[in-house]
Design an enzyme around this catalytic site. Structure first.
Site, PDB file in Angstrom:
ATOM      1  CG  ASP A   1      -1.832  -1.199   1.290  1.00 10.69           C
ATOM      2  OD1 ASP A   1      -2.454  -1.542   0.273  1.00 10.69           O
ATOM      3  OD2 ASP A   1      -1.870  -1.828   2.363  1.00 10.69           O
ATOM      4  CD  GLU A   2       4.796  -0.490  -0.031  1.00 14.85           C
ATOM      5  OE1 GLU A   2       5.350  -1.356   0.652  1.00 14.85           O
ATOM      6  OE2 GLU A   2       4.135  -0.756  -1.073  1.00 14.85           O
ATOM      7  N   GLY A   3       1.913   2.948  -2.670  1.00 16.85           N
ATOM      8  CA  GLY A   3       1.640   3.853  -3.784  1.00 16.85           C
ATOM      9  C   GLY A   3       2.308   3.420  -5.071  1.00 16.85           C
TER      10      GLY A   3
ATOM     11  CB  ALA B   1      -2.229  -6.353  -3.665  1.00 18.06           C
TER      12      ALA B   1
ATOM     13  CG  HIS C   1      -1.439  -1.456  -8.111  1.00 22.13           C
ATOM     14  ND1 HIS C   1      -0.711  -1.477  -6.951  1.00 22.13           N
ATOM     15  CD2 HIS C   1      -0.838  -2.355  -8.936  1.00 22.13           C
ATOM     16  CE1 HIS C   1       0.289  -2.343  -7.074  1.00 22.13           C
ATOM     17  NE2 HIS C   1       0.221  -2.884  -8.260  1.00 22.13           N
TER      18      HIS C   1
ATOM     19  CD  GLN D   1       0.638  -8.930  -2.366  1.00 19.77           C
ATOM     20  OE1 GLN D   1       1.475  -9.395  -3.116  1.00 19.77           O
ATOM     21  NE2 GLN D   1      -0.634  -9.117  -2.577  1.00 19.77           N
TER      22      GLN D   1
ATOM     23  NE  ARG E   1      -8.435  -6.770   5.748  1.00 19.19           N
ATOM     24  CZ  ARG E   1      -7.588  -7.786   5.899  1.00 19.19           C
ATOM     25  NH1 ARG E   1      -7.624  -8.515   7.001  1.00 19.19           N
ATOM     26  NH2 ARG E   1      -6.708  -8.073   4.966  1.00 19.19           N
ATOM     27  CG  ASN E   2     -10.401   1.177   9.607  1.00 21.25           C
ATOM     28  OD1 ASN E   2     -10.971   1.581   8.601  1.00 21.25           O
ATOM     29  ND2 ASN E   2     -10.874   1.360  10.821  1.00 21.25           N
TER      30      ASN E   2
ATOM     31  CE  LYS F   1      -1.656   7.644   0.468  1.00 17.79           C
ATOM     32  NZ  LYS F   1      -2.699   6.946   1.251  1.00 17.79           N
TER      33      LYS F   1
ATOM     34  CG  ASP G   1       0.003  14.784   0.259  1.00 21.33           C
ATOM     35  OD1 ASP G   1       0.748  13.856  -0.121  1.00 21.33           O
ATOM     36  OD2 ASP G   1      -1.237  14.692   0.279  1.00 21.33           O
TER      37      ASP G   1
END
Length: 427
Positions: free
Chosen positions: A13-15, A39, A41, A223, A302-303, A330, A332
Site C-alpha cells: 500500500d505504498e503507492g 492487493a 493499485h 504488496q 479494511r482500516n 504521501k 503531503d
C-alpha cells in the site's frame, strides 16, 4: 534497453500504482509478476480514479503493453470483471498479454481460504480470503491448475478430479462444508477458456525478445518487501515473492537484465492484517494518519494500521532488493505536524538494534527509538519542484534518504498524476 523492477519497501500500500502511472508513457511493457487480486493499485488520472486488483496499472496508458506473467495467480471471474469495467469506461484492453503458465485460483481455493482463516480464530494471519495462499500452496505441491490447462478439457477434468478428491474431504470432514462438484467447475472454467485465449502467450519469450529489441520492460510488484514469503514477517506474509528476486522468477527475465530497482516508500508506515508493527499508533495519532491519508484497503476496505516512518525497515528493503532509487509517497499527509517522529532503531529488552532483529520473537517485542524532525504547516499539494517544498519538508526528505540507504528520486505530494516531484529521471 533495461528491465526496471518496482517493489514495495514496507508492508504494501505504498503507492506503487502512482509510480507506475508516472513512468507509464516512458516504458513499453508493464508486467505484474506475483500475487493476485489480494492487493490493490489506485491510479488517479485527472478527475478519474481507477482501482485495479489484478490488472497491471500500465493498462491505463495508451500504447503500453500490460502483461500478467507466470508468477501471478489469476481468478478468471475477477479478471473479466476488471476488463469489462475498464472497457465500459473507454479503456482499450486488447493489448493485454497473459502467461500460459500462470496458475488459476479455483473455487475450492477460495472456500478453503475463508473457512481456514475463520477456524484459526485469534491466530489468523489476516488473509484477504480470495484464495491466494491455497493456490500458491497447490502450485508448490505440484497440484495446481494453470491457464494452459483450460484449453484441454481432458487435462482440466483430470486435475479437477484429483484436486476435489482431496479438497472435498477437507471441506466436508474438517470444516463441515458442502462438497464441490467437478462438472460445475469444469463448465465454468471451460467457459473462461474461450474468453481468455486471445490474450494468452509465452510471456517470458515476448519480454526477452522485447528487451533484445531495445524496449523497456517495467516489472510491477504488488504488496511489499515485509510481506515476502522468505524475507517478510513470517508467517504474517503473502504467499509469493514481491521482491526484486521475485521479479525474475515471476516474469521469466534473468537477473542481469534488471538494471534499476525502484523502491516505493510511504512517508509514514501502514500495514493491513496481523503481524508485528513496531511504530503502530493505536491512539488519536494513528486515526489522524488514517483519516488524512485515506488509509483504507483498496481490495478489502479494511482500516490500515498506521504508524510513523520506520528507517530500519527501509534499510532492510534496500538490502534485500538492491534498491537503486526510492519514490517517497504521501509526503503531503504529514503537513500540519509540529514535530514528526521517525523510528531510527529498536529497543529490545534494553538493547539497541539499528537493524531489523533476526527472530520474529524479537521483532514482536521491539520498541521504536524515535528521533524528532521539525514539521511544517504549509499545504504542499501544489508543489511542482523540490525547491517549492518548505525547508522543513526538504529536511525531512533528506533525513529519510540518508536513513534508508538509497537516493529519493521522486516524491508524491498528492494522489494526482501531476502531483509528483521527480528529482531525477526514474526511467
Amino acid at each position: 534497453m533495461p528491465a526496471i523492477a518496482l517493489v514495495g519497501a514496507q508492508w504494501g500500500d505504498e503507492g506503487k500504482g502512482k509510480a507506475t502511472d508516472l513512468v507509464g508513457d516512458r516504458v513499453d511493457y508493464v508486467v505484474r509478476y506475483q500475487g493476485g487480486n489480494n492487493a490493490g493499485h489506485t491510479v488517479v488520472i485527472g478527475d478519474q480514479e481507477y482501482a485495479l486488483h489484478l490488472l497491471p496499472s500500465g493498462i491505463l496508458t495508451p500504447g503500453v503493453i500490460p502483461v500478467i506473467a507466470n508468477g501471478v495467480v489469476i481468478d478468471p471471474a475477477v479478471l473479466f470483471e476488471e476488463l469489462d469495467a475498464l472497457t465500459a469506461r473507454g479503456v482499450d484492453v486488447s493489448r493485454l498479454l497473459i502467461s500460459a503458465n500462470a496458475h488459476l485460483i479455483m473455487p475450492y481455493h477460495r472456500a478453503l481460504d475463508k473457512v481456514s482463516e475463520r477456524f484459526l480464530g485469534k491466530g489468523r494471519i489476516g488473509t484477504t480470503g480470495r484464495g491466494i495462499g491455497p493456490t500458491y500452496a497447490d502450485k508448490t505441491a505440484r497440484a495446481g491448475v494453470r491457464v494452459q490447462d483450460m484449453f484441454d478439457p481432458k487435462i482440466l477434468r483430470k486435475k479437477l478430479e484429483l484436486a476435489l478428491n482431496d479438497k472435498n474431504q477437507i471441506l466436508t470432514k474438517v470444516y463441515n462444508r458442502r462438497a464441490l462438484e467437478v462438472d460445475r467447475i469444469l463448465d465454468e472454467y471451460l467457459g473462461y477458456a474461450e474468453k481468455i485465449r486471445p490474450y494468452v502467450v509465452d510471456t517470458s519469450l515476448v519480454l526477452n525478445r522485447a528487451l533484445d529489441e531495445g524496449k523497456t520492460v517495467f516489472l510491477e510488484g504488488s504488496q511489499g518487501t515485509l510481506l515476502d514469503i522468505d524475507h517478510g514477517t513470517y508467517p504474517f506474509v503473502t504467499s509469493s515473492s514481491p521482491t526484486a528476486g521475485g521479479a525474475c522468477s515471476g516474469s521469466g527475465i534473468g537477473p542481469t537484465r534488471i538494471t534499476k530497482v525502484i523502491g516505493i516508500l510511504k512517508a509514514y508506515t501502514t500495514r493491513v492484517g496481523s503481524g508485528p508493527f513496531p511504530t503502530e499508533l493505536e491512539d488519536e495519532w494513528g486515526e489522524w494518519l488514517r483519516s488524512r491519508g485515506h488509509e483504507y484497503g483498496t481490495t478489502t476496505g479494511r482500516n490500515r494500521r498506521c504508524g510513523w516512518f520506520d528507517a530500519p525497515i527501509a534499510r532492510y528493503a534496500t538490502r534485500i532488493n538492491g534498491i537503486t532509487d526510492f519514490f517517497l509517497t504521501k509526503l503531503d499527509v504529514l503537513s500540519g505536524l509540529e514535530r514528526i517522529p521517525v523510528c531510527v532503531a529498536y529497543d529490545i529488552d534494553g538493547v539497541r538494534h539499528d537493524e531489523i532483529p533476526m527472530t520474529q520473537t524479537e521483532f514482536h517485542h521491539a520498541t521504536p527509538i524515535y528521533e524528532y524532525l521539525d514539521g511544517w504547516n504549509e499545504d504542499i499539494s501544489q508543489a511542482r519542484s523540490f525547491d517549492d517544498l518548505p525547508k522543513n519538508a526538504q529536511a525531512y526528505v533528506r533525513a529519510i534518504e540518508e536513513m534508508s540507504g538509497a537516493p529519493i528520486s521522486a516524491i508524491g505530494v498528492g494522489p494526482g498524476r501531476e502531483q509528483t516531484l521527480e528529482l531525477r529521471p526514474l526511467v
